[in-house]
Design an enzyme around this catalytic site. Structure first.
Site, mmCIF file in Angstrom:
data_model
loop_
_atom_site.group_PDB
_atom_site.id
_atom_site.type_symbol
_atom_site.label_atom_id
_atom_site.label_comp_id
_atom_site.label_asym_id
_atom_site.label_seq_id
_atom_site.Cartn_x
_atom_site.Cartn_y
_atom_site.Cartn_z
ATOM 1 N N GLN A 131 -16.892 -20.339 83.140
ATOM 2 C CA GLN A 131 -16.424 -20.243 81.753
ATOM 3 C C GLN A 131 -17.364 -19.382 80.926
ATOM 4 O OE1 GLN A 131 -16.836 -23.903 79.507
ATOM 5 N NE2 GLN A 131 -14.993 -23.488 78.342
ATOM 6 N N GLY A 132 -16.868 -18.267 80.404
ATOM 7 C CA GLY A 132 -17.672 -17.400 79.553
ATOM 8 C C GLY A 132 -17.375 -17.644 78.084
ATOM 9 N N TYR A 133 -17.952 -18.689 77.532
ATOM 10 C CA TYR A 133 -17.736 -19.037 76.126
ATOM 11 C C TYR A 133 -19.014 -18.845 75.303
ATOM 12 C CZ TYR A 133 -12.994 -21.113 76.191
ATOM 13 O OH TYR A 133 -11.640 -21.319 76.253
ATOM 14 N N SER A 134 -19.979 -19.739 75.478
ATOM 15 C CA SER A 134 -21.185 -19.735 74.638
ATOM 16 C C SER A 134 -22.010 -18.468 74.825
ATOM 17 C CB SER A 134 -22.055 -20.952 74.949
ATOM 18 O OG SER A 134 -21.402 -22.150 74.624
ATOM 19 N N SER A 166 -21.882 -22.495 83.415
ATOM 20 C CA SER A 166 -21.994 -23.406 84.552
ATOM 21 C C SER A 166 -21.406 -22.784 85.817
ATOM 22 C CB SER A 166 -21.267 -24.717 84.255
ATOM 23 O OG SER A 166 -21.779 -25.324 83.099
ATOM 24 N N GLU A 248 -10.891 -29.308 78.832
ATOM 25 C CA GLU A 248 -12.286 -29.483 79.249
ATOM 26 C C GLU A 248 -12.833 -30.828 78.791
ATOM 27 O OE1 GLU A 248 -16.643 -27.281 78.818
ATOM 28 O OE2 GLU A 248 -15.019 -26.711 77.483
ATOM 29 N N GLU A 385 -21.916 -33.335 67.529
ATOM 30 C CA GLU A 385 -21.686 -33.030 66.117
ATOM 31 C C GLU A 385 -20.392 -32.243 65.925
ATOM 32 O OE1 GLU A 385 -25.862 -33.947 66.867
ATOM 33 O OE2 GLU A 385 -24.458 -32.538 67.781
#
Length: 402
Positions: A131-134, A166, A248, A385
């Site tokens: 997963q290429g998100y953050s 990950s 997810e 949060e």
């Protein structure tokens, strides 16, 4: 697959017969060997055979529609299948992010061409995804991402970096959020599928506090991505991305509550640790009254959480899949998991201080490392949060603060 017309016991008999005929006995009660490919380990001939048989049957993704290679089972039938697998010491050898996140989103949003290309490899466990998100500057504020995808006619050129990716060092493909319009924030994001063997892709594992490296830095330097790997509308990737996050969080929360995220196979349970290391009094109760109270509260909370996860899964199946309520489950699951690991280490006493050496058993060392790993449970899949903000806005309907 036969149509059992809702007769669960008839399905149980069919599942039991198939499993006994197809599960290699040499893999019994060895979850590491059974999921070797998913974990990036060498895959034995028996493990490969088991994965191929489960993939061909569609039971690696038991509730996915049969037309997409899945088992086409009901939730109830899938639970029966899991029970029958547990009975003979079998585990599902097919999983990972392709199953947990991308596959369900692809079924819902993908074109037929993308489904035909990517679903078969997910169903059989042949293709692993990350997963290429953050990004270093876009974590909680994910929509602030800056990895660029420039239009070059018949392809995009992607440059930028991702972090906490990950399994990127093991992945064949990456589902990735990129910026295709710099003038808009949320509306300038697109969703690309990137072959991890493409020139310009570099992966660097990150060593965590518990000594493992499941997360990575991922760098894209002028990576060519064909335009047919655009998933969803151009500049419409944010909508797809939010839906994937629901899948997810739904899967992570179930894993957290059950203790499977970051927990080695040899890890102790709370009851084992308390009974074996603290001991029982003359009445057969845990000798430490305060610890007994807290362990009891934790076990009750964990059981209630698992029941809620099951109910939410049934409701999602009856409706349109996971909802924003998955943020509640992810938040609660992280707390249950962290409480569990803290109680285990506390019950171990001095045996819970080990990192290595002959003075500590493997279950004790595994407990310590799992406890350290669990510190990330309230960060991965959206921080606690952020998940509370989602609950406030999308579940409770609270206004933004002035």
């Amino acid at each position: 697959m036969a149509d059992f017309g809702g007769d669960v016991e008839a399905f149980r008999a069919e599942a039991r017969t198939w499993l006994e005929a197809n599960f290699p006995a040499a893999l019994k009660d060895d979850p590491t060997a059974q999921a070797a490919r998913m974990q990036g380990q060498p895959e034995s001939a028996d493990a490969r055979l088991w994965r191929e048989r489960m993939g061909a049957k569609g039971w690696g993704v038991p509730t996915w529609p049969a037309e997409h290679g899945g088992g086409g089972l009901s939730r109830q039938e899938a639970r029966v299948l899991a029970e029958e697998m547990a009975r003979i010491g079998a585990r599902n050898p097919i999983g990972g992010m392709g199953v947990m996140m991308f596959g369900p989103t692809l079924i819902e949003y993908g074109t037929e061409a993308l489904k035909r290309q990517h679903l078969p490899g997910i169903v059989t466990g042949d293709v692993r995804w990350c997963q290429g998100y953050s990004e270093p500057g876009a974590g909680s504020d994910l929509a602030g991402l800056q990895t660029r995808a420039e239009d070059k006619g018949d392809h995009y050129v992607v440059s930028g970096s991702k972090i906490w990716t990950s399994g990127a060092n093991l992945a064949d493909w990456c589902f990735c959020l990129v910026r295709t319009d710099t003038a808009k924030k949320h509306e300038g994001i697109s969703f690309l599928l990137i072959d991890m063997t493409s020139p310009g892709v570099e992966v660097r594992p990150i060593r965590l506090i518990n000594g493992t490296s499941p997360f990575c830095e991922t760098f894209f330097t002028e990576v060519r991505v064909p335009k047919d790997q655009l998933f969803g509308p151009l500049n419409g990737g944010w909508t797809v991305a939010k839906r994937l996050l629901q899948f997810e969080r739904d899967n992570i929360s179930a894993g957290l509550g059950g203790g499977s995220i970051g927990a080695p196979a040899q890890a102790l349970t709370v009851k084992q640790a308390a009974t074996d290391y603290v001991g029982l009094d003359a009445s057969g109760r845990l000798a430490d009254a305060d610890l007994r109270r807290r362990v009891t509260e934790h076990l009750m909370e964990g059981h209630a959480f698992q029941l809620t996860v099951r109910r939410a899964a049934d409701e999602a199946k009856a409706g349109n899949g996971p909802s924003a309520a998955t943020s509640i489950m992810k938040y609660a699951g992280a707390k249950v998991a962290q409480d569990r690991n803290e109680l285990i280490v506390e019950a171990l006493g001095l045996n819970g201080l080990g990192w290595s050496g002959d003075g500590f058993g493997e279950p004790e060392l595994a407990a310590v490392r799992t406890w350290l790993r669990s510190k990330g449970n309230s960060i991965e899949g959206g921080t606690s949060e952020i998940n509370l903000n989602v609950v406030a806005k999308r579940v409770l309907g609270l206004p933004d603060p002035k």
